[in-house]
Design a protein around this motif. Structure first.
Motif, PDB file in Angstrom:
ATOM      1  N   LYS A 175       0.641  -1.117   0.265  1.00  0.00           N
ATOM      2  CA  LYS A 175      -0.153  -0.006  -0.198  1.00  0.00           C
ATOM      3  C   LYS A 175       0.508   1.016   0.361  1.00  0.00           C
ATOM      4  N   TYR A 176       0.104   2.017  -1.128  1.00  0.00           N
ATOM      5  CA  TYR A 176       1.600   3.479  -0.675  1.00  0.00           C
ATOM      6  C   TYR A 176      -0.004   5.013  -0.245  1.00  0.00           C
ATOM      7  N   LEU A 177       0.715   5.516   0.289  1.00  0.00           N
ATOM      8  CA  LEU A 177      -0.037   6.623   1.051  1.00  0.00           C
ATOM      9  C   LEU A 177       0.960   7.277   1.093  1.00  0.00           C
ATOM     10  N   VAL A 178      -0.377   9.227   1.176  1.00  0.00           N
ATOM     11  CA  VAL A 178       0.479  10.021   0.204  1.00  0.00           C
ATOM     12  C   VAL A 178      -0.491  10.988   0.755  1.00  0.00           C
ATOM     13  N   GLN A 179      -0.402  12.343   1.306  1.00  0.00           N
ATOM     14  CA  GLN A 179      -1.172  13.594   1.568  1.00  0.00           C
ATOM     15  C   GLN A 179      -0.058  14.830   0.854  1.00  0.00           C
ATOM     16  N   LEU A 180      -0.615  15.540   0.554  1.00  0.00           N
ATOM     17  CA  LEU A 180      -0.493  16.346  -0.339  1.00  0.00           C
ATOM     18  C   LEU A 180      -1.529  17.922  -0.007  1.00  0.00           C
ATOM     19  N   GLY A 181      -1.469  18.562   1.751  1.00  0.00           N
ATOM     20  CA  GLY A 181      -2.020  19.496   1.983  1.00  0.00           C
ATOM     21  C   GLY A 181      -3.412  18.510   2.697  1.00  0.00           C
ATOM     22  N   ASN A 182      -4.327  19.046   2.265  1.00  0.00           N
ATOM     23  CA  ASN A 182      -5.783  18.216   2.581  1.00  0.00           C
ATOM     24  C   ASN A 182      -6.623  17.459   1.692  1.00  0.00           C
ATOM     25  N   VAL A 183      -5.482  17.152   0.284  1.00  0.00           N
ATOM     26  CA  VAL A 183      -5.735  15.971  -0.036  1.00  0.00           C
ATOM     27  C   VAL A 183      -4.717  14.785   0.060  1.00  0.00           C
ATOM     28  N   TYR A 184      -5.640  13.924   0.495  1.00  0.00           N
ATOM     29  CA  TYR A 184      -4.887  12.578   0.728  1.00  0.00           C
ATOM     30  C   TYR A 184      -5.699  10.881  -0.643  1.00  0.00           C
ATOM     31  N   GLY A 185      -4.363  10.821   0.024  1.00  0.00           N
ATOM     32  CA  GLY A 185      -4.718   9.232  -1.596  1.00  0.00           C
ATOM     33  C   GLY A 185      -3.748   7.799  -0.980  1.00  0.00           C
ATOM     34  N   GLU A 186      -4.435   6.959  -1.529  1.00  0.00           N
ATOM     35  CA  GLU A 186      -4.100   5.464  -1.138  1.00  0.00           C
ATOM     36  C   GLU A 186      -4.515   4.755  -2.502  1.00  0.00           C
TER      37      GLU A 186
END
Length: 425
Positions: A175-186
């Motif tokens: 699983k890859y998780l990333v957050q850019l400011g208020n946006v989050y993805g997996e």
């Protein structure tokens, strides 16, 4: 005897040996100091939940008590370990191990001792990568972005939405998780690794992703996950939803859908012996049916609904609710789940003699694709916080079914009430 340990009396060292001893002592001290500094940047955290509740259920299935002490009313009891190590340069090593237990008996709550076990690495710039058994993206989205209740992501003893999460966990996951400011993805990918027989009833070959936005007041997100059975049949899940928080008020709404490919093609209808062989236990059709049964068990538990519930073409669920904080300690929340299920139908997919034989078997059923099945779920919870860690709750729930699907005992309505205590540490 100089420079050697005497059995009795003091040891006399030469000046050269004394100098060497001092240097060695200094080196050990420096090493110990540097080792302590390294350990100081690592942390191991023990955490857990102990939850138990007395529960009363009307129209219980045969062999199931109406009055129970359930091992987790709002949360399943658990014991876990979180590990974080600062590697420097914006990197951290991560690990998690979490065990689920039954607080009423002390027994293991599931066949897998560790419900979660993964290791990962985190970069301040590039996000996280986790390897191992862990929650899937559907569960992550439901519980983080539009949870059923503000003070608890769901009711452990009554959680229909988790039944839409395709077993909530997968083995062998990257699983890859990333957050850019208020946006989050997996993004998740997991390998089936050649599962067969009963072990393949919860398919681990998956791929999917989620994207969500949250600014602390408004949250919204969507996710898509596809699982592939060992039979080659696919299950596709989509979830969309949003939530809004303003002072003491929290409201949420979501829509979810699970689509299953037709399993009846796995049955050989050329002859009675061929049909019996293709329907044998642990055969491809039994595995596919087991998958649908396991996912259905996620709604309210195993052996709750009749076998007609396992014939799933498409299952959709609309969930909405609200929580209001009446006082700093007292919350009241209500939730509604409206679900609809279409069937492939034994009538449409099996020749008459095979349909009759299948319907008469212990694990068989008789369904018609022209009939839709519906199940409506309702719950209200009062939660009182004695402290940040300990709370008591009073819960009421009601379920109504119509169409092909009913409870295992033939009832179409069921009510429940629960009074429990939970401690988190």
């Amino acid at each position: 005897m100089a420079g050697q340990f005497a059995e009795n009396g003091p040891v006399h060292l030469s000046s050269q040996e004394t100098t060497l001893m001092k240097k060695a002592t200094l080196a050990v001290a420096i090493l110990a100091a540097s080792t302590s500094a390294a350990w100081a940047q690592s942390s191991v955290t023990l955490y857990g939940i102990v939850d138990a509740a007395v529960r009363y259920t009307t129209n219980s299935n045969p062999g199931v008590a109406q009055k129970q002490l359930v091992p987790g009313g709002m949360s399943q009891s658990r014991l876990g370990i979180n590990v974080t190590e600062d590697l420097g340069g914006g990197l951290k090593a991560l690990a998690n191990m979490e065990h689920r237990l039954s607080s009423d008996t002390g027994a293991v709550a599931a066949a897998d001792f560790w419900r979660q076990v993964w290791v990962g690495i985190q970069s301040n710039e590039f996000g996280q990568i986790r390897l191992g058994r862990q929650y899937n993206i559907l569960f992550d989205l439901y519980t983080s972005t539009f949870a059923s209740f503000r003070y608890s992501p769901y009711i452990e003893a009554y959680k229909p939405e988790i039944g839409m999460s395709m077993a909530a966990r997968q083995d062998n996951m990257v699983k890859y998780l990333v957050q850019l400011g208020n946006v989050y993805g997996e993004i998740q990918v997991s390998a089936g690794e050649g599962q067969s027989g009963a072990a393949a009833q919860l398919p681990n070959k998956t791929i999917g992703g989620l994207l969500r936005y949250s600014d602390g007041t408004f949250g919204a997100g969507g996710a898509y996950l596809q699982a592939t059975e060992q039979t080659g049949r696919k299950i596709k899940a989509t979830v969309l939803g949003a939530s809004y928080t303003s002072g003491p008020l929290y409201v949420h709404a979501s829509w979810g859908q699970n689509k299953f490919e037709n399993p009846f093609g796995l049955l050989n209808q050329t002859s009675a012996p061929a049909f019996a062989a293709s329907a044998a236990a642990n055969g491809p059709f039994a595995v596919a049916l087991g998958t649908r049964g396991a996912y259905t068990s996620g709604l309210l538990g195993a052996s709750i609904f009749n076998n007609d519930a396992f014939d799933i073409n498409k299952r959709t669920m609309l969930m909405f609710g609200a929580t209001y904080q009446l006082t700093p300690q007292l919350n009241i929340g209500g939730n509604v789940w409206l679900s609809e299920q279409t069937h492939y139908g034994t009538v449409q997919n099996l020749a008459a003699p095979f349909a009759a034989a299948f319907g008469a078997s212990a694990s068989g059923f008789s369904t018609n694709a022209n009939t839709k099945s519906k199940a409506d779920f309702f719950a209200v919870v009062l939660d009182y916080a004695f402290s940040k860690r300990t709370d008591a709750y009073l819960e009421f729930d009601y379920t109504k079914t119509r169409g092909e699907v009913s409870f295992l005992n033939g009832a179409t309505k069921r009510g429940g009430a629960m009074l429990g205590l939970r401690h988190r540490f």
